[in-house]
Design a protein around this motif. Structure first.
Motif, PDB file in Angstrom:
ATOM      1  N   LEU A  36      -5.041   1.967  16.392  1.00  0.00           N
ATOM      2  CA  LEU A  36      -3.618   2.038  16.041  1.00  0.00           C
ATOM      3  C   LEU A  36      -3.039   3.454  16.036  1.00  0.00           C
ATOM      4  N   PHE A  37      -1.775   3.525  16.431  1.00  0.00           N
ATOM      5  CA  PHE A  37      -1.003   4.749  16.266  1.00  0.00           C
ATOM      6  C   PHE A  37      -0.410   4.740  14.857  1.00  0.00           C
ATOM      7  N   LYS A  38      -0.006   5.930  14.408  1.00  0.00           N
ATOM      8  CA  LYS A  38       0.488   6.066  13.034  1.00  0.00           C
ATOM      9  C   LYS A  38       1.629   5.086  12.715  1.00  0.00           C
ATOM     10  N   ASP A  39       2.572   4.958  13.631  1.00  0.00           N
ATOM     11  CA  ASP A  39       3.698   4.071  13.311  1.00  0.00           C
ATOM     12  C   ASP A  39       3.255   2.620  13.246  1.00  0.00           C
ATOM     13  N   GLU A  40       2.195   2.284  13.962  1.00  0.00           N
ATOM     14  CA  GLU A  40       1.661   0.919  13.864  1.00  0.00           C
ATOM     15  C   GLU A  40       0.980   0.713  12.506  1.00  0.00           C
ATOM     16  N   VAL A  41       0.307   1.762  12.027  1.00  0.00           N
ATOM     17  CA  VAL A  41      -0.324   1.672  10.707  1.00  0.00           C
ATOM     18  C   VAL A  41       0.750   1.442   9.641  1.00  0.00           C
ATOM     19  N   ARG A  42       1.878   2.136   9.810  1.00  0.00           N
ATOM     20  CA  ARG A  42       2.967   1.970   8.835  1.00  0.00           C
ATOM     21  C   ARG A  42       3.518   0.545   8.889  1.00  0.00           C
ATOM     22  N   GLN A  43       3.695   0.050  10.114  1.00  0.00           N
ATOM     23  CA  GLN A  43       4.200  -1.314  10.289  1.00  0.00           C
ATOM     24  C   GLN A  43       3.242  -2.311   9.632  1.00  0.00           C
ATOM     25  N   LEU A  44       1.960  -2.079   9.857  1.00  0.00           N
ATOM     26  CA  LEU A  44       0.925  -2.920   9.283  1.00  0.00           C
ATOM     27  C   LEU A  44       0.988  -2.859   7.755  1.00  0.00           C
ATOM     28  N   GLY A  45       1.165  -1.654   7.232  1.00  0.00           N
ATOM     29  CA  GLY A  45       1.261  -1.456   5.794  1.00  0.00           C
ATOM     30  C   GLY A  45       2.411  -2.254   5.200  1.00  0.00           C
ATOM     31  N   GLU A  46       3.556  -2.185   5.848  1.00  0.00           N
ATOM     32  CA  GLU A  46       4.730  -2.927   5.356  1.00  0.00           C
ATOM     33  C   GLU A  46       4.429  -4.426   5.386  1.00  0.00           C
ATOM     34  N   LEU A  47       3.795  -4.881   6.471  1.00  0.00           N
ATOM     35  CA  LEU A  47       3.467  -6.305   6.610  1.00  0.00           C
ATOM     36  C   LEU A  47       2.512  -6.784   5.527  1.00  0.00           C
ATOM     37  N   MET A  48       1.597  -5.891   5.114  1.00  0.00           N
ATOM     38  CA  MET A  48       0.612  -6.291   4.116  1.00  0.00           C
ATOM     39  C   MET A  48       1.079  -6.032   2.692  1.00  0.00           C
ATOM     40  N   GLY A  49       2.353  -5.713   2.539  1.00  0.00           N
ATOM     41  CA  GLY A  49       2.921  -5.596   1.206  1.00  0.00           C
ATOM     42  C   GLY A  49       2.624  -4.290   0.494  1.00  0.00           C
ATOM     43  N   ILE A  50       2.285  -3.259   1.239  1.00  0.00           N
ATOM     44  CA  ILE A  50       2.071  -1.951   0.614  1.00  0.00           C
ATOM     45  C   ILE A  50       3.446  -1.330   0.338  1.00  0.00           C
ATOM     46  N   PRO A  51       3.646  -0.802  -0.862  1.00  0.00           N
ATOM     47  CA  PRO A  51       4.977  -0.307  -1.216  1.00  0.00           C
ATOM     48  C   PRO A  51       5.525   0.695  -0.195  1.00  0.00           C
ATOM     49  N   HIS A  52       6.806   0.545   0.065  1.00  0.00           N
ATOM     50  CA  HIS A  52       7.523   1.359   1.035  1.00  0.00           C
ATOM     51  C   HIS A  52       7.281   2.869   0.830  1.00  0.00           C
ATOM     52  N   ASP A  53       7.322   3.309  -0.417  1.00  0.00           N
ATOM     53  CA  ASP A  53       7.144   4.734  -0.727  1.00  0.00           C
ATOM     54  C   ASP A  53       5.797   5.256  -0.250  1.00  0.00           C
ATOM     55  N   LEU A  54       4.788   4.425  -0.427  1.00  0.00           N
ATOM     56  CA  LEU A  54       3.449   4.847  -0.027  1.00  0.00           C
ATOM     57  C   LEU A  54       3.320   4.835   1.499  1.00  0.00           C
TER      58      LEU A  54
END
Ligand code: XMP
Length: 515
Positions: free
Chosen positions: A369-387
């Motif tokens: 994954l590229f960084k922006d994909e990791v972020r997208q994944l994070g949002e999908l898995m319910g990781i808080p936006h700030d983090l």
């Protein structure tokens, strides 16, 4: 899957990046890859650009077996010259190097070429010294530009194309459409690379790899990569994943507590927090050299991590077998990209020490994954936006933002000043626009006046930068009023600071961090 064979162009990874933008999965391998050693069959092959001249001795060449795969092939820049070289050798030095924008138009009668479906006249980005002097045998011209009579060529019978320009850079208007025509319409690659699909397949992959009883250990920092990786592990194997957060005493204000709460209560991750602040600060006593600070923090971290790992006894009496690492695709690309005929493969050293000592197998769920994909994944898995959108924070933390000796008192000052700066940045809605921001503490005393009192205290230097890759960076231009507010708050609220300055140096020549 599309195979990108890398000839060493600085743009190669962008080909993969662009393909993913329309959900096509691609993998990059060095141009020296033996096709017979591939464990999968690509649906199409892209030959990247490269800094070499095909006609010179020692220049890299593709394994000819690639043409026996029977799949569509697209050569970009050097990749096109390679096609020409193989098919009649009409490549020479251009009269002048072409670098920058050019206008390309598709030849009359070639409007139906599937690579340019729906595209005729468009601006491209050129970056080459060599060019085709002749049409290679069996090819015809599809598009031309002012300086390149062979801006695009295609084989008369086979699905092989060559283009002189770079469709992967954003300066090439419609480059993405050209790549999409190739990958989706010509190669029939499916568009199923989405983070939603990724979660499912990656969880399955982790379960298979770890087995029904295997256990995994991993360090978390509160950054997006380690948190997303930890969350994936938790989804896959629950409490058989053990996350460890080491409080090294040089994290930001309240960071350890916040991360603990988010990861455990919020995300259900099996987390152990180790408070080692005193141990770290003890070892840092009297140390002023930046590299020594880094080494002490890195080594102490490894010591603690190993000790904690020893203490974890899996329920079934087995042993921990795997170490989680949040490696991202850019690191992987860096280690597999083609670096010239005398290629050496670089390995990752992030957890090198841990791996050598602990005999653990690596598990790297984010390595595609590229960084922006990791972020997208994070949002999908319910990781808080700030983090998910947190600025990067160096492993040695505030220790390399306190010049000179790191003491508990100095950490307190740097932390509080940093907190105010970031709070104001967030309040002003600038956090996402800025790539990284922090306060550094300079152990220089200067005179000030507070009320009627003369003060003689230290200096806080504010740093805020904009960058895409952290290799180069520009300092961020704040409104004067903003800086005024931050400076006033820091001097008023943080005891021990008499003066605030703003760092207006770009990288290079300065680095992002002060140490
Ligand atoms: P520099 O200061 O090298 O920073 O321009 C570029 C990026 O790297 C981060 N950085 C580090 N990260 N350990 C880390 O994990 C380190 O020792 C380290 N030094 C710099 C820095 O914060 C910036 O994002």
């Amino acid at each position: 899957t599309i195979l990108v064979l890398d000839f060493g162009s600085q743009y190669s990874h962008l080909i993969i990046r662009r393909l993913r933008e329309f959900n096509v999965y691609a993998e990059m391998l060095p141009c020296t890859q033996k096709i017979s050693e591939l464990s999968w069959k690509p649906q199409g092959v892209i030959l990247s650009g490269g800094p070499y001249s095909v006609y010179l001795d020692g220049s890299p060449h593709v394994d000819m077996a690639v043409f026996d795969l029977g799949v569509p092939i697209l050569g970009i820049c050097y990749g096109m010259q390679e096609l020409a070289w193989i098919n009649g050798r009409g490549v020479g030095e251009g009269d002048k190097k072409e670098f920058g924008h050019a206008q390309v138009h598709v030849e009359k009668g070639r409007e139906n070429d599937p690579l340019f479906a729906g595209i005729d006249d468009f601006q491209v980005w050129m970056s080459h010294g060599d060019k085709l002097s002749d049409l290679p045998t069996g090819f015809h011209t599809v598009a031309t530009s002012g300086n390149s009579p062979y801006a695009a060529i295609a084989h008369d019978e086979k699905p092989i194309w060559g283009i002189q320009f770079h469709p992967e850079v954003t300066h090439t208007a419609r480059g993405k459409e050209i790549l999409k025509n190739f990958a989706v319409n010509i190669c029939k690659s499916s568009q199923n690379w989405t983070m939603k699909n990724f979660i499912e397949t990656e969880i399955e992959r982790i379960r298979t790899l770890v087995g029904p009883t295997g256990e995994v250990i991993g360090a978390v920092s509160g950054g997006v990569d380690s948190t997303v990786a930890a969350k994936l592990m938790t989804e896959a194997i629950g409490d058989r994943f053990h996350a460890i957060l080491v409080d090294n005493g040089v994290m930001r204000l309240n960071e350890c507590a916040t991360v603990k709460k988010t990861l455990t209560a919020g995300l259900g991750i099996n987390l152990q927090v180790i408070d080692a602040a005193d141990l770290f600060l003890g070892k840092l006593k009297g140390v002023t050299d930046p590299e020594k600070k880094r080494k002490i923090i890195g080594n102490t971290f490894i010591e603690i991590f190993e000790e904690v790992a020893e203490g974890i006894k899996p329920k079934d009496g087995g042993e921990i077998e795997f170490l989680l690492q949040g490696t991202l695709y850019p690191d992987v690309i860096e280690s597999i990209s083609f670096k010239g005929p005398s290629q050496t493969i670089k390995t990752h050293h992030n957890v090198g020490g841990l791996l050598d000592n602990m005999k653990l197998k690596l598990i790297e769920p984010l390595r595609e994954l590229f960084k922006d994909e990791v972020r997208q994944l994070g949002e999908l898995m319910g990781i808080p936006h700030d983090l998910v959108w947190r600025h990067p924070f160096p492993g040695p933390g505030i220790a390399i933002r306190i010049l000179g000796e790191v003491t508990a008192e100095q950490v307190e000052i740097a932390r509080n000043a940093d907190h105010i700066f970031i709070e104001e940045i967030k309040k002003a809605g600038l956090y996402k626009e800025i790539s990284q921001a922090f306060a550094a503490l300079l152990p220089v005393r200067s005179v000030g006046v507070m009320g009627d009192q003369r003060t003689y205290e230290q200096v806080i230097a504010l740093r805020a930068i904009e960058t895409t890759d952290f290799m180069t960076a520009d300092w961020y231009i704040f409104e004067a009023a903003f800086l005024k507010t931050v400076a006033r708050r820091i001097v008023n609220e943080v005891k021990g600071v008499a003066r605030v300055v703003y760092d207006i140096t770009s990288k290079p020549p300065a680095t992002v961090e002060w140490e």
